[in-house]
Design a protein around this motif. Structure first.
Motif, short mmCIF file in Angstrom:
data_model
loop_
_atom_site.label_atom_id
_atom_site.label_comp_id
_atom_site.label_asym_id
_atom_site.label_seq_id
_atom_site.Cartn_x
_atom_site.Cartn_y
_atom_site.Cartn_z
N ARG A 53 20.82 -41.37 -6.88
CA ARG A 53 19.53 -40.36 -7.44
C ARG A 53 18.67 -40.91 -6.25
O ARG A 53 18.32 -40.10 -5.18
CB ARG A 53 18.61 -40.71 -9.00
CG ARG A 53 17.69 -39.47 -8.76
CD ARG A 53 17.16 -39.68 -9.83
NE ARG A 53 16.02 -41.16 -9.96
CZ ARG A 53 15.83 -40.66 -11.43
NH1 ARG A 53 15.64 -41.30 -12.36
NH2 ARG A 53 15.15 -42.07 -10.82
N SER A 54 17.88 -42.25 -5.88
CA SER A 54 16.71 -42.20 -5.33
C SER A 54 17.42 -41.78 -3.16
O SER A 54 16.43 -41.72 -2.81
CB SER A 54 16.79 -44.20 -5.29
OG SER A 54 17.99 -44.85 -5.35
N THR A 109 24.73 -38.54 -9.65
CA THR A 109 23.33 -38.07 -9.57
C THR A 109 23.63 -36.27 -9.94
O THR A 109 24.56 -36.03 -9.19
CB THR A 109 23.19 -38.17 -8.13
OG1 THR A 109 22.19 -39.80 -8.42
CG2 THR A 109 21.40 -37.63 -9.03
N VAL A 110 22.90 -35.91 -10.86
CA VAL A 110 23.31 -34.23 -11.33
C VAL A 110 22.17 -33.87 -10.03
O VAL A 110 20.75 -34.06 -10.47
CB VAL A 110 23.19 -33.97 -11.99
CG1 VAL A 110 23.05 -32.11 -12.08
CG2 VAL A 110 24.14 -34.78 -12.73
N VAL A 111 22.26 -32.28 -9.27
CA VAL A 111 20.93 -32.64 -7.96
C VAL A 111 21.66 -30.87 -8.69
O VAL A 111 22.56 -30.14 -8.44
CB VAL A 111 21.53 -32.30 -6.91
CG1 VAL A 111 20.78 -32.10 -5.94
CG2 VAL A 111 22.15 -33.90 -6.53
N ASP A 121 15.93 -30.44 -8.18
CA ASP A 121 15.53 -31.70 -9.95
C ASP A 121 17.08 -32.76 -9.18
O ASP A 121 18.30 -32.09 -8.72
CB ASP A 121 16.05 -31.37 -10.79
CG ASP A 121 14.61 -30.86 -10.90
OD1 ASP A 121 13.73 -30.67 -11.79
OD2 ASP A 121 14.92 -29.26 -11.29
N PHE A 122 16.86 -34.29 -9.32
CA PHE A 122 17.90 -35.02 -9.57
C PHE A 122 17.80 -35.90 -10.12
O PHE A 122 16.60 -36.58 -10.94
CB PHE A 122 17.48 -36.27 -7.66
CG PHE A 122 17.02 -35.21 -6.22
CD1 PHE A 122 18.32 -35.17 -5.73
CD2 PHE A 122 15.89 -34.61 -6.31
CE1 PHE A 122 18.55 -34.33 -4.86
CE2 PHE A 122 16.31 -33.75 -5.21
CZ PHE A 122 17.12 -33.83 -4.92
N ARG A 123 18.84 -36.27 -11.06
CA ARG A 123 19.08 -36.37 -12.33
C ARG A 123 19.95 -37.09 -13.01
O ARG A 123 21.25 -37.30 -12.21
CB ARG A 123 19.28 -35.50 -13.91
CG ARG A 123 18.85 -35.89 -14.85
CD ARG A 123 18.68 -34.52 -15.91
NE ARG A 123 19.88 -33.90 -16.37
CZ ARG A 123 20.58 -32.94 -16.13
NH1 ARG A 123 20.47 -32.05 -15.64
NH2 ARG A 123 22.12 -32.66 -16.10
N ASP A 124 19.64 -39.00 -13.29
CA ASP A 124 20.71 -39.67 -13.79
C ASP A 124 22.54 -39.42 -13.74
O ASP A 124 21.81 -38.35 -15.35
CB ASP A 124 20.46 -41.00 -13.91
CG ASP A 124 19.93 -41.72 -13.08
OD1 ASP A 124 19.76 -41.76 -11.57
OD2 ASP A 124 18.51 -42.59 -13.42
N ARG A 134 22.04 -23.46 -8.81
CA ARG A 134 23.00 -24.00 -9.18
C ARG A 134 22.77 -25.73 -8.82
O ARG A 134 22.01 -26.29 -8.97
CB ARG A 134 23.91 -24.12 -7.66
CG ARG A 134 23.91 -22.53 -7.28
CD ARG A 134 25.84 -21.80 -7.65
NE ARG A 134 25.59 -20.25 -7.23
CZ ARG A 134 24.89 -19.57 -7.85
NH1 ARG A 134 24.78 -19.63 -9.13
NH2 ARG A 134 25.50 -17.62 -7.60
N ALA A 135 24.03 -26.41 -9.27
CA ALA A 135 23.72 -27.58 -9.59
C ALA A 135 25.17 -27.93 -9.03
O ALA A 135 26.25 -27.47 -9.66
CB ALA A 135 22.93 -28.21 -10.70
N VAL A 136 25.75 -29.74 -8.99
CA VAL A 136 26.51 -30.31 -8.49
C VAL A 136 26.37 -31.76 -8.69
O VAL A 136 25.18 -32.45 -8.04
CB VAL A 136 26.56 -30.11 -6.80
CG1 VAL A 136 25.52 -30.05 -6.14
CG2 VAL A 136 28.08 -30.98 -6.14
#
Length: 192
Positions: free
Chosen positions: A46-47, A130-132, A121-124, A38-40
């Motif tokens: 991000r930090s 941020t996409v988590v 995962d945490f992506r800008d 799943r993603a949100v």
């Protein structure tokens, strides 16, 4: 076809047949048979999101089926989670890989009632925040029947991952988690 670097969806949602294999390989220590992703997108840096998530004692506030998380040491934690039928399941999880501000991977230790592993995962996402992405591999108790029962009682990890990420988003963006439950003050006001 969208490149994985720009696609917000987890690999498990991909139409590419090899995506499930890639998602499973991305887990450092795959434990389990059922794969959930799943993603949100959360409008926070991000930090900041990583720091909140990395303090596992915070997670019981956003994960509604988690009764408690006991921090054992810097890399291990003990989880007590609600299961169908009013019971709980427990396991100790150990961090298997970590990239500061980017990713946390874990695996349950031997003896887990629900063997599991996964990563967050945490992506800008640029101006969107941020996409988590949460990817979880687990063995449902009692196999397929247990998975169906868990779905019936809304305790299946796929359902919970979606809800928990939504609650995480609410908390991080607004400072609170919306609920349909009335609080005591509202109830007293209605009664007067």
């Amino acid at each position: 076809m969208a490149d994985q670097q720009t696609d917000d969806a987890p690999l498990t949602a991909s139409k590419r047949s090899e995506a499930v294999d890639e998602a499973t390989e991305a887990l450092i220590e795959p434990k389990g048979d059922a794969l959930v992703g799943r993603a949100v997108t959360i409008n926070r840096p991000r930090s900041e999101l990583y720091a909140y998530w990395r303090d596992f004692s915070n997670l019981a506030t956003v994960m509604e089926n988690v009764e408690r998380i006991d921090i054992l040491d810097e890399r291990r934690s003990h989880w007590v989670v609600k299961a169908p039928g009013g019971r709980t399941v427990e396991w100790t999880a150990a961090i298997t890989e970590e990239q500061e501000g980017r990713m946390i991977a874990w695996a349950s230790e031997e003896g887990a009632e629900v063997p599991n592993s996964g990563r967050v995962d945490f992506r800008d996402a640029g101006a969107r925040g941020t996409v988590v992405t949460a990817t979880i591999l687990y063995d449902p108790p009692a196999g397929t029947i247990g998975k169906l029962i868990a779905k019936l009682f809304q305790r299946e990890p796929g359902i919970q991952a979606r809800r928990d990420l939504r609650r995480f988003k609410q908390l991080m963006e607004t400072g609170e988690i919306a609920t349909g439950a009335r609080n005591r003050a509202e109830l007293e006001k209605e009664q007067n």
